[in-house]
Design an enzyme around this catalytic site. Structure first.
Site, PDB file in Angstrom:
ATOM      1  N   SER A   1      -9.291   2.400   2.755  1.00 26.86           N
ATOM      2  CA  SER A   1      -8.281   3.056   1.953  1.00 26.86           C
ATOM      3  C   SER A   1      -7.331   2.098   1.255  1.00 26.86           C
ATOM      4  O   SER A   1      -6.489   2.517   0.458  1.00 26.86           O
ATOM      5  CB  SER A   1      -7.477   4.010   2.832  1.00 26.86           C
TER       6      SER A   1
ATOM      7  N   SER B   1     -10.261  -0.097   6.821  1.00 31.64           N
ATOM      8  CA  SER B   1      -9.560   0.080   5.543  1.00 31.64           C
ATOM      9  C   SER B   1      -8.999  -1.189   4.937  1.00 31.64           C
ATOM     10  O   SER B   1      -8.536  -1.172   3.797  1.00 31.64           O
ATOM     11  CB  SER B   1      -8.430   1.102   5.707  1.00 31.64           C
TER      12      SER B   1
ATOM     13  N   LYS C   1       0.834  -1.196   0.000  1.00 31.90           N
ATOM     14  CA  LYS C   1       0.000   0.000   0.000  1.00 31.90           C
ATOM     15  C   LYS C   1       0.872   1.251   0.000  1.00 31.90           C
ATOM     16  O   LYS C   1       1.906   1.295   0.665  1.00 31.90           O
ATOM     17  CB  LYS C   1      -0.894  -0.022   1.238  1.00 31.90           C
TER      18      LYS C   1
END
Length: 473
Positions: free
Chosen positions: A158, A182, A83
């Site tokens: 996210s 997330s 990420k």
């Protein structure tokens, strides 16, 4: 085996084939990079593709395998995405901020080092909502991340880029993080397994952890076993961590070999003050309850504690973090900018009161959960939204919509309990939905064992989106 079938093979099965020398790390990496080149422009999953570094690493691992076939790390040669909130040395780390795309990381995040130690090949950095603050992945200046099951819809956020990449067969397994859903939200939206580990399970070294234990790094997998294996890789105490847990014994992956004893399970389809979950998500819970009862467990409907006292302090902490990260407000997107300026009206006393209130609510949540081995809850209150659906709304309305969507996730960021999202069908738009399994503090093992039982009874990893089922021309 054709290239598409190989791309969707579970990570542990790929590791087995590598050990058996039926396929090489270089062949696997080349296959994934080819798929990324063809599909990522429509998907927006990767913001940085580390093709040169990945190929060099895979080539070195292939050569190592030829001369040193024994004593390999657990996921040797398997590909992974990282990420874009987690630094990888020598690679841009933008945090979803277009103006920071030339910001090159000077070090590996601790968990990136763990991925390397496990023998994994990093393919690139995946898209995140700006500063990881929103449950959809549409940071300004970047293509929006899209759901491979239906490109009109979000993969969540996210960790949306990592979920989109994994669901589309653009990596074998993904790393993400969860500070309010997330990881679990993107798993829910994309038909994956997403684990928010217990507080203290995964280190935030070498940096400080700004969210008072709300956030944790963790795995996204296509299967429960893959998810357990990556959690084993990421877990562990680093000297000086503010909180930590002992390593599991046996490992999470090994623990899957033993079915859980008959469990006492609670379930809920309503979370006040939000209300009743969407019908398709409610049906997913009922189907899961039926499955756990068929497996010999007992399940009873429960009334989950009212979340009214959680919402305001949780928002206060998030606002203050956005104001503190050191990013100029001028480069922030509309929603983050609004939250940033709201935070300037909060003094240190109000912030500390919010933290104390979260701790009080967390105690209530843990106390409520204590009689049950597992809770079955919604992940989100309704299925995935369309890409851009809330873009033109006023910021207060976006905040309200976000709270009303993700409400089942933040209680367990506050309490530090482990929570696992697993697939359970599709909505009318062909987008996956799922359920959330919540465990007692530090008891990821029971969640994973129950999820493995459910997976065996109702397999899901063989399903893949039509968008991703494209072979090389």
């Amino acid at each position: 085996m054709n290239s598409v079938d190989l791309a969707f093979l579970p990570a542990l099965e790929q590791a087995r084939l590598i050990r058996a020398k039926e396929i090489s790390p270089l062949e696997l990496t080349e296959g994934y990079l080819s798929r990324i080149e063809r599909l990522n422009s429509a998907l927006g999953a990767y913001v940085t593709v580390m093709a040169e570094q990945a190929l060099a690493d895979a080539k070195a691992k292939t050569e190592h395998l030829a001369s040193n076939p024994d004593d390999l790390p657990p996921l040797f040669g398997v590909t992974v995405s990282v990420k874009d909130l987690n630094p990888v040395e020598g690679v841009a780390c933008a945090y979803g901020i277009k103006a920071a795309c030339d910001r090159i990381a000077s070090h590996d995040d601790y968990i990136v080092g763990k991925l390397r130690q496990a023998g994994m090949v990093i393919l690139g950095k995946t898209a995140t909502s700006q500063l990881g603050s929103l449950p959809y992945t549409e940071p300004p200046g970047f293509p929006p991340a899209r759901n491979p099951w239906n490109l009109d819809y979000t993969p969540g956020g996210s960790s949306g880029g990592g979920a989109a990449a994994l669901a589309a067969g653009l990596c074998a397994i993904s790393q993400g993080s969860d500070g309010g859903g997330s990881l679990r939200g993107p798993a829910f939206c994309c038909g994956l397994v997403g684990m928010k580990a217990a507080r203290g399970r995964v280190s935030f070294a070498p940096v400080g952890e700004r969210l008072n234990g709300l956030a944790v790094n963790g795995p996204l997998g296509r299967t429960v076993a893959d998810t357990a294996a990556l959690l084993d890789v990421l877990s562990g105490y680093e000297l000086g961590d503010p909180y930590w847990l002992p390593n599991p014994n046996p490992s999470f992956l090994t623990g899957l070999k033993t079915p859980p004893r008959p469990l006492r399970i609670g379930y809920a389809t309503r979370l006040d003050p939000i209300g009743e979950v969407d019908p398709v998500c409610r049906q997913a819970i009922y189907e899961t309850v039926q499955q756990v009862e068929d497996l010999g467990h007992t399940a009873e409907q429960v009334t989950f504690p009212n979340l009214e006292d959680l919402i305001e302090p949780f928002v206060v902490v998030w606002e203050c973090v956005l104001a503190e990260v050191g990013v100029p407000w001028i480069v922030m997107e509309k929603m983050n900018r609004w939250l940033y300026w709201r935070a300037w009206r909060i003094n240190s006393g109000a912030y500390l009161r919010a933290v104390a209130k979260l701790q009080q609510v967390a105690r209530q949540v843990v106390r409520f959960c204590q009689p049950y081995d597992v809770l079955i809850l919604p992940v989100y209150m309704h299925p995935a939204i369309r890409v851009g659906e809330w873009k033109n709304l006023r910021s207060p309305q976006i905040l309200k919509n976000v709270i009303n969507w993700v409400a089942p996730c933040p209680p367990f960021n506050a309490s530090g309990q482990p929570a696992l999202a697993i697939p359970q069908g599709f909505d009318a738009n062909g987008v996956p939905v799922g359920v959330q399994l919540v465990g007692r503090p530090a008891d990821e093992a029971t969640l994973l064992a129950l999820a493995a039982q459910l997976e065996q009874a109702n397999p899901w990893s063989h399903q893949r989106p039509a968008f991703a089922d494209q072979r090389d021309s």
